[in-house]
Design a protein around this motif. Structure first.
Motif, PDB file in Angstrom:
ATOM      1  N   HIS A 151       0.755  -1.274  -0.162  1.00 16.79           N
ATOM      2  CA  HIS A 151      -0.118   0.203   0.138  1.00 16.79           C
ATOM      3  C   HIS A 151       0.875   1.388   0.079  1.00 16.79           C
ATOM      4  N   LEU A 152       0.279   2.353  -0.551  1.00 19.89           N
ATOM      5  CA  LEU A 152       1.036   3.764  -0.614  1.00 19.89           C
ATOM      6  C   LEU A 152       2.391   3.480  -1.390  1.00 19.89           C
ATOM      7  N   LEU A 153       2.513   2.811  -2.505  1.00 23.52           N
ATOM      8  CA  LEU A 153       3.578   2.412  -3.088  1.00 23.52           C
ATOM      9  C   LEU A 153       3.279   3.167  -4.600  1.00 23.52           C
ATOM     10  N   GLY A 154       3.788   4.281  -5.210  1.00 21.56           N
ATOM     11  CA  GLY A 154       3.870   4.675  -6.450  1.00 21.56           C
ATOM     12  C   GLY A 154       2.255   5.032  -6.660  1.00 21.56           C
ATOM     13  N   ILE A 155       1.569   5.797  -5.915  1.00 20.77           N
ATOM     14  CA  ILE A 155       0.395   6.213  -6.033  1.00 20.77           C
ATOM     15  C   ILE A 155      -0.010   7.745  -6.074  1.00 20.77           C
ATOM     16  N   VAL A 156       1.110   8.447  -5.821  1.00 21.79           N
ATOM     17  CA  VAL A 156       1.002   9.883  -5.645  1.00 21.79           C
ATOM     18  C   VAL A 156       1.561  10.586  -6.840  1.00 21.79           C
ATOM     19  N   ASP A 157       0.868  11.581  -7.387  1.00 20.56           N
ATOM     20  CA  ASP A 157       1.053  12.314  -8.490  1.00 20.56           C
ATOM     21  C   ASP A 157       2.610  12.916  -8.285  1.00 20.56           C
ATOM     22  N   PRO A 158       3.516  12.795  -9.359  1.00 24.90           N
ATOM     23  CA  PRO A 158       4.868  13.269  -8.974  1.00 24.90           C
ATOM     24  C   PRO A 158       4.905  14.720  -8.623  1.00 24.90           C
ATOM     25  N   GLU A 159       4.120  15.459  -9.322  1.00 20.90           N
ATOM     26  CA  GLU A 159       3.985  17.153  -9.095  1.00 20.90           C
ATOM     27  C   GLU A 159       3.450  17.338  -7.519  1.00 20.90           C
ATOM     28  N   ALA A 160       2.796  16.462  -7.135  1.00 17.40           N
ATOM     29  CA  ALA A 160       2.094  16.823  -5.852  1.00 17.40           C
ATOM     30  C   ALA A 160       2.931  16.753  -4.485  1.00 17.40           C
ATOM     31  N   ASP A 161       2.535  17.469  -3.443  1.00 17.29           N
ATOM     32  CA  ASP A 161       3.336  17.572  -2.210  1.00 17.29           C
ATOM     33  C   ASP A 161       2.533  16.501  -1.460  1.00 17.29           C
ATOM     34  N   PHE A 162       3.324  15.547  -0.987  1.00 18.62           N
ATOM     35  CA  PHE A 162       2.829  14.361   0.152  1.00 18.62           C
ATOM     36  C   PHE A 162       3.218  14.737   1.170  1.00 18.62           C
ATOM     37  N   THR A 163       2.412  15.361   2.319  1.00 23.05           N
ATOM     38  CA  THR A 163       2.996  15.565   3.569  1.00 23.05           C
ATOM     39  C   THR A 163       2.887  14.514   4.569  1.00 23.05           C
ATOM     40  N   ALA A 164       3.264  14.854   5.874  1.00 18.82           N
ATOM     41  CA  ALA A 164       3.498  13.629   6.832  1.00 18.82           C
ATOM     42  C   ALA A 164       1.448  13.605   7.333  1.00 18.82           C
ATOM     43  N   GLU A 165       0.842  14.764   7.262  1.00 20.29           N
ATOM     44  CA  GLU A 165      -0.381  14.479   7.382  1.00 20.29           C
ATOM     45  C   GLU A 165      -0.980  13.766   6.237  1.00 20.29           C
ATOM     46  N   ASN A 166      -0.921  14.015   5.222  1.00 14.94           N
ATOM     47  CA  ASN A 166      -1.143  13.083   4.062  1.00 14.94           C
ATOM     48  C   ASN A 166      -0.961  11.553   4.509  1.00 14.94           C
ATOM     49  N   PHE A 167       0.267  11.397   4.844  1.00 22.37           N
ATOM     50  CA  PHE A 167       0.758   9.757   5.161  1.00 22.37           C
ATOM     51  C   PHE A 167      -0.288   9.436   6.280  1.00 22.37           C
ATOM     52  N   VAL A 168      -0.268  10.184   7.366  1.00 26.56           N
ATOM     53  CA  VAL A 168      -1.432   9.715   8.619  1.00 26.56           C
ATOM     54  C   VAL A 168      -2.521   9.300   8.132  1.00 26.56           C
ATOM     55  N   SER A 169      -3.377  10.235   7.241  1.00 29.00           N
ATOM     56  CA  SER A 169      -4.681   9.793   6.846  1.00 29.00           C
ATOM     57  C   SER A 169      -4.659   8.604   6.110  1.00 29.00           C
ATOM     58  N   THR A 170      -3.721   8.568   5.202  1.00 27.75           N
ATOM     59  CA  THR A 170      -3.887   7.470   4.089  1.00 27.75           C
ATOM     60  C   THR A 170      -3.421   6.183   4.586  1.00 27.75           C
ATOM     61  N   ALA A 171      -2.315   6.089   5.462  1.00 25.80           N
ATOM     62  CA  ALA A 171      -1.846   5.088   6.276  1.00 25.80           C
ATOM     63  C   ALA A 171      -3.002   4.450   7.161  1.00 25.80           C
ATOM     64  N   SER A 172      -3.827   5.227   7.766  1.00 26.12           N
ATOM     65  CA  SER A 172      -4.693   4.890   8.911  1.00 26.12           C
ATOM     66  C   SER A 172      -5.951   4.072   7.953  1.00 26.12           C
ATOM     67  N   LEU A 173      -6.203   4.835   6.808  1.00 25.76           N
ATOM     68  CA  LEU A 173      -7.051   4.024   6.266  1.00 25.76           C
ATOM     69  C   LEU A 173      -6.867   2.575   5.733  1.00 25.76           C
ATOM     70  N   ALA A 174      -5.431   2.566   5.190  1.00 21.29           N
ATOM     71  CA  ALA A 174      -4.930   1.272   4.774  1.00 21.29           C
ATOM     72  C   ALA A 174      -4.829   0.235   5.935  1.00 21.29           C
TER      73      ALA A 174
END
Length: 330
Positions: A90-113
């Motif tokens: 999970h969370l491997l190669g899923i984010v647009d290369p131009e986007a900013d993926f923050t720690a807050e983004n990680f917490v929310s997506t990892a929690s769902l996973a």
């Protein structure tokens, strides 16, 4: 039996009876279990997480802040489909290369996973070198993670000089595999190297070289010199990254009090071929599996796992525990 042991009783608190009904305490909700595999870049975190996921019903959540982005598979040393050995990631190669993926983004997506993985009766294994992401998840402001999950931290460690040499050799291997060509495809002379996947080591280091390629005034000798400098800078910055990652782990252990099981993989990197694989099994994979098994079947996680020789009828045998303690330390 499901590895998550969802129906196991919670531990009974040691307090004076005073007429209390201890059956109420036994009905307290049990926390789910999560394993976190930490370590500096190049130490074998992905390898260990897959080893564990093939021994226990588990799925892996990537916590490398560059590997969450789509693209630059060689530059970010992203694990291949073949190397995954069929283990869901999970969370491997899923984010647009131009986007900013923050720690807050990680917490929310990892929690769902994690909720999704636990809901399927499997063990979430979080693996990656971005300790800021892991810290934000585990020690969140609202204490949600700690209230919901028990966590087992595994740290794959390699002596600095040995790791630096391996990292340097690995950069050469990445160059041979097409790293420069891969980075060139994303080159933009007006790019911002502080955002998105272009922050990854192995991208900004080649800026001068790519500029020279597009310049009519640069000669072949100059470009060759700039390429060599870019590769060397990539090696230096990767070693610096490893040092920062180790410093963060030491802070989490010594300042924040995280109990982290250290697995010394130095000898693995000093061997080659079958011998290296045998040493990996002896010093890393097998001890880690025993630690995780004890963690999954231990009902009282407040005690030092080394003293729990027989817990819940599934404790690690004393001789096995001795072998683990010889290679794994807090």
């Amino acid at each position: 039996m499901m590895i998550m042991c969802k129906h196991a009783h919670a531990p009974v608190m040691q307090i004076p009876t005073g007429g209390l009904d201890f059956s109420v305490l036994r009905c307290l909700p049990k926390k789910e279990k999560v394993v976190v595999v930490m370590g500096a870049t190049g130490t074998g975190k992905s390898r260990l997480s897959i080893d564990l996921a093939t021994r226990f019903p588990a799925e892996i959540i990537n916590s490398d802040k560059m590997q969450v982005y789509e693209g630059l598979n060689i530059v970010t040393n992203k694990i291949s489909e073949e190397e995954c050995e069929g283990v869901p990631h999970h969370l491997l190669g899923i984010v647009d290369p131009e986007a900013d993926f923050t720690a807050e983004n990680f917490v929310s997506t990892a929690s769902l996973a994690m909720k999704s993985i636990v809901g399927r009766g499997k063990l979430p294994i979080i693996a990656g070198g971005s300790n800021s992401f892991i810290e934000a998840l585990v020690d969140d402001e609202n204490y949600e993670f700690r209230s919901r999950y028990d966590v087992c931290f595994l740290w794959v460690d390699v002596e600095t000089m040995v790791l630096n040499k391996f990292v340097s050799d690995r950069v050469d291997q990445m160059v041979a595999a097409g790293m420069v060509e891969e980075a060139r495809k994303m080159y933009n002379p007006n790019t911002d190297y502080s955002k998105g996947i272009r922050r990854a080591i192995g991208v900004p280091e080649f800026d001068s070289y790519f500029r020279a390629e597009y310049s009519s005034s640069s000669d072949k000798k100059t470009r060759a010199m700039l390429l060599k400098a870019a590769i060397n800078e990539t090696k230096i910055n990767t070693c610096k990254l490893a040092r920062r990652q180790l410093d963060k782990i030491h802070r989490l252990e010594n300042v924040k009090g995280w109990q982290i099981h250290r697995l010394d993989a130095t000898r693995v990197f000093q061997e080659k071929g079958r011998e290296a694989n045998d040493v990996w099994a002896e010093l890393v994979s097998q001890p880690a599996s025993l630690i995780v098994e004890e963690f999954l079947y231990t009902f009282d996680n407040s005690r030092d796992f080394a003293t729990n020789k027989d817990i819940g009828g599934r404790g690690i045998r004393e001789t096995e525990m001795g072998a683990v303690m010889a290679t794994a330390t807090y």
